[in-house]
Design an enzyme around this catalytic site. Sequence first.
Site, PDB file in Angstrom:
ATOM      1  N   GLY A 129       0.736  -1.110  -0.185  1.00 18.26           N
ATOM      2  CA  GLY A 129      -0.270   0.008  -0.107  1.00 18.26           C
ATOM      3  C   GLY A 129       0.879   1.294   0.085  1.00 18.26           C
ATOM      4  CD  GLU A 133       8.573   3.291  10.681  1.00 19.36           C
ATOM      5  OE1 GLU A 133       8.328   2.676  11.793  1.00 19.36           O
ATOM      6  OE2 GLU A 133       9.407   3.694  10.253  1.00 19.36           O
ATOM      7  CB  VAL A 135       8.076  10.529   4.680  1.00 20.90           C
ATOM      8  CG1 VAL A 135       7.580  10.215   3.203  1.00 20.90           C
ATOM      9  CG2 VAL A 135       7.238  11.463   5.478  1.00 20.90           C
TER      10      VAL A 135
END
Lengths: 157, 776
Positions: free
Chosen positions: B485, B734, B732
């Site tokens: 995703g 988390e 970028v």
Amino acid sequence: MKTINLTVNKRKYQLNVKENEILLDVLRTKLNFTGTKEGCGEGECGACTIIMDDKAVTSCLILAVEADGSELETIEGQSIGEDISVIQEAFIEENAIQCGFCTPGMIISAKALLDRNPNPSEEEIDIALSGNICRCTGYYSIREAVKRAAEKKGGNK
Amino acid sequence: MSEEIIGKDVKRIKALEKVTGSAQFVHDMEVQGMLHAKMKLSPHAHARIINIDTSKAESLPGVWTVLTGKDLPYKVGLYLVDKDILASKKVRYQGEPVAAVAAETIETAEKAVELIDIEYEVLDHVLDVKDAVKEDAPLVHEDLAELERAPVFFPQPGTNIAHHTKIRKGDIEKGFKEADYIIENEFDLPMVDHTAMETHTSIAQWKPGKKVKLWTSAQSPFAVRNLLANGLNLNHEDIEVVVPYVGGGFGGKAGIHFEPLVTCLSRASEGRPVKIVMSRMEEFNSVPVRQGLYSKLKTGVTKEGKIVAQETEFLWDSGANADYGVNVTRAAATAGVGPYEIDNVKLDSKTVYTNKIFGTAYRGFGHLEILWAIERQMDLIAEEIKISPYEFRMKNALREGSVTVTGEHIGDSHGKVTECLEAVAKEIDFDNRGSDDLKPGKKRGKGIALLHKAPAMPTNTGTAAFLKFNENGTVNLTVSLVDYGQGTYTALAQIVADQLKIPVEKVNVVWEQNTETQPYDWQTVASKGLFMSGNATIKACEDMKKQLKEVAAQPLRSSVEDLIIEDEKVKIRHHKDKCITFKELAMGYTYPNGNAIGGPLVARGNYIAQGLSNLDPETGQGLPALDWTYGAHAVEVIADQETGEFEVVKIASAFDIGKTINKSNVIGQIQGGVIQGYGSAVMEGYQFSEDGKLLTNSFTDYKVPSIADIPELKPILIENAQKDGPYGARGVAEHPMISVPPAVGNALHDALGVKIKEMPVIPEKIFELIEKKNNS
């Protein structure tokens, strides 16, 4: 066992089901419509949303025997070959997809909304999709995709 | 063409499959002859298993196998090998699998599970970390001394402490002596669930010769293979792990989960394939979660607003198993004072066992948790010493020349947290607080919070990439990073397109992962995917370009040095009309007379983290970080002064990502992450009964944000290049969710003057604080 008749994506099926069999399971395992997902099994997440006689329903809460004689629409009925629907196009264009697991249910909820209300306000979109959980996107792109689809279909907004 | 492909909004790979429902997840898969598994779960938080009677279950027609802990004398674990596949001797949490059945139908398996009789002797249990570290606490693992472990973790036998990370910098006593103010606070947050929409699902097929094939919803196929090989004593090359589409992960599908169990069930069922699917209830009860955290912070500050001493204790609620918990404890400690420079630090971060479902990796890997405490503490201090929260942060923030808690020097390749802060504060007009245009009883509040995080991974973490040409001049890129995703494959395709100067439509990133055919990758975690696989992909492209030129040099009668790559062709630099197409070179170049040279082109690249070192066990000094991504959030709320009800009106979020490869996917990550953080902030949290039963085990009782809950969000991208990142990019994935909770808490503090210290921030708790404030 009981014999039921279903129309799924305009194709007619006759099949034997147990009285306690869930419609979602019948669609997925007996008829192989695996595009419809199970996310919770208790009607809270919307991944299993299909259209039953023009209404969006969570198919995990419906017995197959209750659907006897109904017309059903699943994600598989939204496209013909490479020819995808306006809503599907809008989801791609707005990048309203991440992992893709909630996507079929989202698209079906959006379809049911736009069928009955071709020109929904943002609030109406939110209400229609508030039963569909997406853990990836944060929903912003999904909201935009529904707006874009409405525009493409000729709505004013 | 190629200059523009980096940063362009290329459409997400596999979007068509996802919108048409044709994307096949393990949930959707059936293998010929497949049996279905179901687990019997412990009803108790802590109990000795006296007897298990499986006879009735075994005699049920359609049942192939019933397994209990006695049948499975193996333990599994990432860093500390402490987990039974099925509980043996005792159960350590309510929901722990105790027995498992494989049967011809799921209904039969369910019936059989009900027929298993288990006799327990209930033991004293411990649920709170503060109780669990007391001397007389019931022990969750009595055999801590005997457990196998990675050498960088330090369990303390005879206690519930699975690991202790120490950070020592400067002289803490001297620091407190220099302070004009010493401010102490305690903070709490509960366990939360990932709630990926696809629950954990695995199919295993045991084969003759101690071989197994697995289809599994996992983030890291090679970690599954490695841990399964170690756990069941199998050969790596005898295990084939296939990962198709995965319905969300967020850290919850890192490592290994039910793969060993289905493997054992298939082995015991004469090699019939066995599928296990977690129900949503099992997903909440028996699949690991984000750890809870109790924090105690004591901060010394001068009257000018400089932090001179920080003493911190983190007690991580790891639940019954260490799993990722020990590494969360370690990783969070390395970031343990936030993105600030503090000269004197004493920090103790402990993984504590309790009798609850165990903790694992969750997007942010401990950083959302510690920054809840750190960033709330910043505002509590700012209030006390009467300085603006913005000024206070600016005064202490890491910048070029600063030294971190582990001794890392911030240089010109690091991002700039101060720019992130500036950007978000401006976006919500942070300076303009207090002036109110609202109805009586309503107050507007604004809050800010900073964040930082580096990938948490072994010092020698590596990855690799393969490239091959297809007959028509298109290329296949193969990596073992899983795109569940994030959109990383799309960014990698853009990198290949730019490197090889071909249209991005001609780059096919192989979707389905298979450990038999794919190159190695450690794990898909830690926001290191684009960074590391991006670098490996660039190296593979360089290898490919070299090979293209070497083959082309012969028919072009040129030296390799004089060749360039452009428009899907190898050309002579100063005679560009003399060229050969990639298509002509792809399978080997053929001369007009039939002679052929070269051969099908395949290229490879790899990347390994460089310069990372293990931390000193006594001081925590060392280099743990591949790259730090910095960020900031600013939040505006409108709150009711009487009831504590509130509405988050706006969130602004800025990240120094180094370089944007695909803007639309970056924005998607930020939007999704911020809303996940928002869920943690205002609604999510596990609740247990006094006897340790999970009370929030469905979407009815455990609410996550819906489309109707989301506030206005403004994502801001800042690009100070990371010199060793691909095109200067940083991860970028988390970061967007980290520090959303304290930004909300700070905004409510600003609006109502209430000292919120506990997550989630809900009106009931604010109401109590308002009452307390009014009564004092």
